[in-house]
Design an enzyme around this catalytic site. Sequence first.
Site, PDB file in Angstrom:
ATOM      1  N   SER A  75      49.743  33.791  47.186  1.00 15.71           N
ATOM      2  CA  SER A  75      48.640  32.927  47.608  1.00 15.71           C
ATOM      3  C   SER A  75      48.966  32.315  48.974  1.00 15.71           C
ATOM      4  O   SER A  75      49.274  33.054  49.909  1.00 15.71           O
ATOM      5  CB  SER A  75      48.379  31.867  46.539  1.00 15.71           C
ATOM      6  OG  SER A  75      47.130  31.253  46.749  1.00 15.71           O
ATOM      7  N   ASP A 103      41.469  39.182  40.690  1.00 16.99           N
ATOM      8  CA  ASP A 103      41.565  38.083  41.655  1.00 16.99           C
ATOM      9  C   ASP A 103      40.345  38.124  42.570  1.00 16.99           C
ATOM     10  O   ASP A 103      40.225  39.012  43.414  1.00 16.99           O
ATOM     11  CB  ASP A 103      42.854  38.231  42.472  1.00 16.99           C
ATOM     12  CG  ASP A 103      43.068  37.095  43.478  1.00 16.99           C
ATOM     13  OD1 ASP A 103      42.177  36.244  43.635  1.00 16.99           O
ATOM     14  OD2 ASP A 103      44.151  37.078  44.090  1.00 16.99           O
ATOM     15  N   HIS A 139      43.303  35.098  40.090  1.00 15.33           N
ATOM     16  CA  HIS A 139      44.260  34.791  41.152  1.00 15.33           C
ATOM     17  C   HIS A 139      45.583  34.264  40.596  1.00 15.33           C
ATOM     18  O   HIS A 139      46.656  34.569  41.124  1.00 15.33           O
ATOM     19  CB  HIS A 139      43.634  33.776  42.101  1.00 15.33           C
ATOM     20  CG  HIS A 139      44.524  33.383  43.227  1.00 15.33           C
ATOM     21  ND1 HIS A 139      44.927  34.283  44.188  1.00 15.33           N
ATOM     22  CD2 HIS A 139      45.114  32.203  43.551  1.00 15.33           C
ATOM     23  CE1 HIS A 139      45.718  33.671  45.054  1.00 15.33           C
ATOM     24  NE2 HIS A 139      45.843  32.417  44.691  1.00 15.33           N
TER      25      HIS A 139
END
Lengths: 368, 368
Positions: free
Chosen positions: B150, B316, B349
């Site tokens: 991320s 995601d 995610h």
Amino acid sequence: MASAPLLDVSTVLDLPAPLPLDSGQSLPGVRISYEAYGRLNAARDNAIFICHALTGDQHVVTDHPRTGKPGWWVRMVGPGKPIDTDRYYVICANVIGSCMGSTGPASLAMDGCPWAMRFPVITIRDMVRGHVALLDALGIEQLHAVVGGSMGGMQALSLAANFPERTRAALVIASTARHSAQNIAFHEVGRQAIMADPEWREGEYYAYGKGPEKGLSVARMAAHITYLSEAGLTDKFGRRLQNRAEKTFGFDADFQIESYLRHQGISFTDRFDANSYLYITRAMDYFDLAEEHGGLLANAFARSKARWCLVSFDTDWLYPTAESRLIAHALNAAGLPVSFVELSAPYGHDSFLLDVPALDKVVGGFLG
Amino acid sequence: MASAPLLDVSTVLDLPAPLPLDSGQSLPGVRISYEAYGRLNAARDNAIFICHALTGDQHVVTDHPRTGKPGWWVRMVGPGKPIDTDRYYVICANVIGSCMGSTGPASLAMDGCPWAMRFPVITIRDMVRGHVALLDALGIEQLHAVVGGSMGGMQALSLAANFPERTRAALVIASTARHSAQNIAFHEVGRQAIMADPEWREGEYYAYGKGPEKGLSVARMAAHITYLSEAGLTDKFGRRLQNRAEKTFGFDADFQIESYLRHQGISFTDRFDANSYLYITRAMDYFDLAEEHGGLLANAFARSKARWCLVSFDTDWLYPTAESRLIAHALNAAGLPVSFVELSAPYGHDSFLLDVPALDKVVGGFLG
């Protein structure tokens, strides 16, 4: 052929009796504010009922009285248009719980004070009960069709399933038979944003001249993202800057998407009541048509004799095609005629409101 | 083989000079708070630098000092684990701008008062400048690898691209080379929720004993939805009710998903500073690695000699596989060795933080 004159624009109906609600309560003193275009024929069988979405209203083809903007479906409804007012008597009523003339939390209760949070929690089926009461008052036993997109589609589903004798056809666009966990989650964010605003005052803000505008604005911003596709946002805004050559290294709206969203949020507060937003999102979250019918969606359609049409959009991630497919399967299981089409359009969920010529063809073709 | 003892846990470094920033400003008095596990070898070439995500921190394998919960990547890092502290010296530093010991808006400025909104707007590259200063202080010229998921992936990209001599490998998980309009939009909702809270007080809330907790909670709720997949939410919560048999026809958390989100929001405010949330989301929105290199992403990698590995997750939708594919194409164009894999995992995610055995294999295999 000359176009039929508009009739009955901006009319109100005061229901003669309290409206029974799914909660077990009943709502007294209900006013339904609606518009109607075209002419009801002698047989009273050419009516089309349009159901509006969460923040929509009855101003389908007339300018919005607060914003001055054109009606929300002017491209779809009118003489010679897919929903043809030369042929059909077209009705749209503000849903109960809303704030554009029908009874909602901003309306005065029997004690002369605004309902505010004393307003009962309503459901999609309760909204539809209001629509049916309006049809009763207009002497319309059976619609040619009920039509709606998004929350309007939920009402169309509910009307055709729960009041099956009242329509010969149902057209459900970009909608769902039940709110998913993700749908509920986004609405809950919006409600919490409103209720976190101290100007909300537990809903009793009407006397103060201002309401929870910042909270409502944030709620609208979050919801608005779900109405658009990621690709559509990239095409429309990308990472382009707003009236500046460089990033400012601050917290102003450097990016166009920020400026756009802020504008969407702020302008929404000029035309919508925060408590209505709470109640209508709650009604949508409570919507689960199968649950109303023993947990099996096909059961919901057991008494329907309608023709059905379902439309989804490939970029709609709020109510994706899979949701329409579930409805189509249930209608098939119930032995009903259903046409189901996924249209390609770049605008995400909002495609049903925008320039998608293929949608015009589907709507016009289905309604006949 | 006996496990190496943990070394240097919870250490701080005070930078000897102000940190130059992308804004043109420089940040004086910077403290970097970091943890390190394993042993740095004599050649000082066995270090792996882990970069944390937006609300993450340096507590990779140690309990969080405020929540008491286990470190955020304890499943990935440790003796014999994919990031093997028996073999590697593993470092993770709290990013500047954050609130877990490194200098951020809650830290005291030179005048003895909290920086608050006087803190300069920083970028991902500025965070990486802090990391590089730490490497300098530790006498580590070149990393075995930089790793991050991320926002951590953004730092890994930025370090390997902008300081190419400092790492021999880069592992970028569930990340992107630039924030999309939709990414910016969700962050802007969160920022507006914080700034709409009157307890925010233009950022000067530190003296009041409480901050914009309601606004920060709403921001976290909105963001949290984007970390999970729609299908994952349906599996985990669906429309199940929270400790009740029937809907209450009220605005309590009837649904489990509502209760869960409210808890996520409220508990977040116990461990995170609202101003840090503003600054770090801004840094992420500003991130566009191509823009830093003349607009062409391949140019960003022109000086890299690293081995690269990119991992995305099929569910995601925050940083979807297409974003990793763009990076892979640019690395290919730059002639660099890159392996790119899309893993299947149901968690959206957040998959990079959760139990995805295939990720362990990829990470362990790439690091060697």
